[in-house]
Design a protein around this motif. Structure first.
Motif, short mmCIF file in Angstrom:
data_model
loop_
_atom_site.label_atom_id
_atom_site.label_comp_id
_atom_site.label_asym_id
_atom_site.label_seq_id
_atom_site.Cartn_x
_atom_site.Cartn_y
_atom_site.Cartn_z
N LEU A 59 -11.50 4.19 -2.91
CA LEU A 59 -10.99 5.45 -2.92
C LEU A 59 -11.87 6.59 -3.24
CD1 LEU A 59 -7.11 4.89 -3.63
CD2 LEU A 59 -8.26 4.93 -1.50
N VAL A 64 -9.39 8.18 3.52
CA VAL A 64 -8.03 7.22 3.89
C VAL A 64 -7.00 8.07 4.49
CG1 VAL A 64 -6.46 5.46 3.22
CG2 VAL A 64 -8.81 5.26 2.15
N GLU A 65 -6.55 7.63 5.54
CA GLU A 65 -5.54 8.42 6.41
C GLU A 65 -4.13 7.94 6.33
OE1 GLU A 65 -7.00 9.32 10.07
OE2 GLU A 65 -6.03 7.30 11.12
N GLY A 66 -4.21 6.69 5.98
CA GLY A 66 -2.81 5.82 5.91
C GLY A 66 -3.15 4.39 4.98
N ALA A 67 -2.04 3.85 4.81
CA ALA A 67 -2.14 2.46 3.84
C ALA A 67 -0.72 1.86 4.16
CB ALA A 67 -2.28 2.98 2.48
N THR A 68 -0.93 0.38 3.99
CA THR A 68 0.21 -0.29 4.23
C THR A 68 0.29 -1.56 3.25
OG1 THR A 68 0.02 -0.03 6.48
CG2 THR A 68 1.45 -1.98 6.06
N LEU A 84 -0.01 1.88 -6.34
CA LEU A 84 0.12 2.10 -4.61
C LEU A 84 0.68 3.55 -4.54
CD1 LEU A 84 0.32 -1.38 -3.29
CD2 LEU A 84 -1.70 0.10 -3.35
N ASP A 85 2.00 3.54 -5.24
CA ASP A 85 3.06 4.83 -4.97
C ASP A 85 2.18 5.99 -5.39
OD1 ASP A 85 5.71 5.60 -4.21
OD2 ASP A 85 5.90 5.92 -6.32
N HIS A 87 -1.02 6.56 -5.40
CA HIS A 87 -2.04 7.08 -4.46
C HIS A 87 -1.63 7.20 -2.99
CE1 HIS A 87 -5.69 6.51 -6.90
NE2 HIS A 87 -5.44 5.09 -7.16
N PHE A 88 -0.63 6.69 -2.74
CA PHE A 88 -0.26 6.96 -1.35
C PHE A 88 1.44 7.17 -1.10
CE2 PHE A 88 -3.29 3.21 -1.65
CZ PHE A 88 -4.46 3.91 -1.00
N LEU A 91 3.14 5.78 1.72
CA LEU A 91 2.67 4.34 1.90
C LEU A 91 3.94 3.51 2.92
CD1 LEU A 91 0.81 1.80 0.77
CD2 LEU A 91 2.57 1.50 -1.00
N LEU A 123 -5.95 -0.48 4.17
CA LEU A 123 -6.13 0.91 4.17
C LEU A 123 -6.70 1.22 5.44
CD1 LEU A 123 -8.62 1.18 1.25
CD2 LEU A 123 -6.13 1.71 1.18
#
Length: 129
Positions: A59, A64-68, A84-85, A87-88, A91, A123
């Motif tokens: 990162l 990064v424009e999105g994450a799954t 994760l929560d 950072h995104f 998400l 990502l």
């Protein structure tokens, strides 16, 4: 020789080839690695390097424009979920089986030594302008 940032030449080179919309799967040692995407395997021993350490390093270098991630991470791996929560905020959560399907379309897979379940995130690269 690079002074800082990602020093692994295989990973640094792979990151330099990414473009807008490309997928990068950062995964634990147990995630099935599909045929097709380029793989940089950083796993050394169980837990080394950790998912959090590798994700933070990536990162720092990527837009990064999105994450799954897999929805199972919330109840099965609280440490990874918190990371994760944090950072995104937006998400996207999908069933783990769906994340495995999506990983086949990633351009790059970075395998960590993480040995806790569901420490995986896909990502989506953005653009800096």
């Amino acid at each position: 020789m690079k002074r800082n940032g990602i020093l692994n030449r295989h990973l640094a080179g792979a990151l330099a080839e990414l473009g807008h919309g490309d997928g990068v799967l950062v995964c634990d040692v147990g995630m099935p690695v599909p045929d097709g995407p380029r793989v940089v395997d950083l796993a050394f021993r169980a837990g080394v390097p950790a998912f959090a350490e590798v994700l933070d390093g990536l990162l720092a270098e990527l837009v990064v424009e999105g994450a799954t991630a897999a929805e199972e991470v919330r109840r099965t791996n609280p440490a990874a979920w918190t990371l994760l929560d944090g950072h995104f905020p937006a998400l996207e959560l999908v069933p783990h089986e769906r994340l495995k399907e999506l990983s086949a379309r990633a351009r790059l897979i970075v395998r960590t030594g993480e040995a806790r379940p569901y420490a995986n995130v896909l990502l989506r690269c953005g653009v800096f302008f």
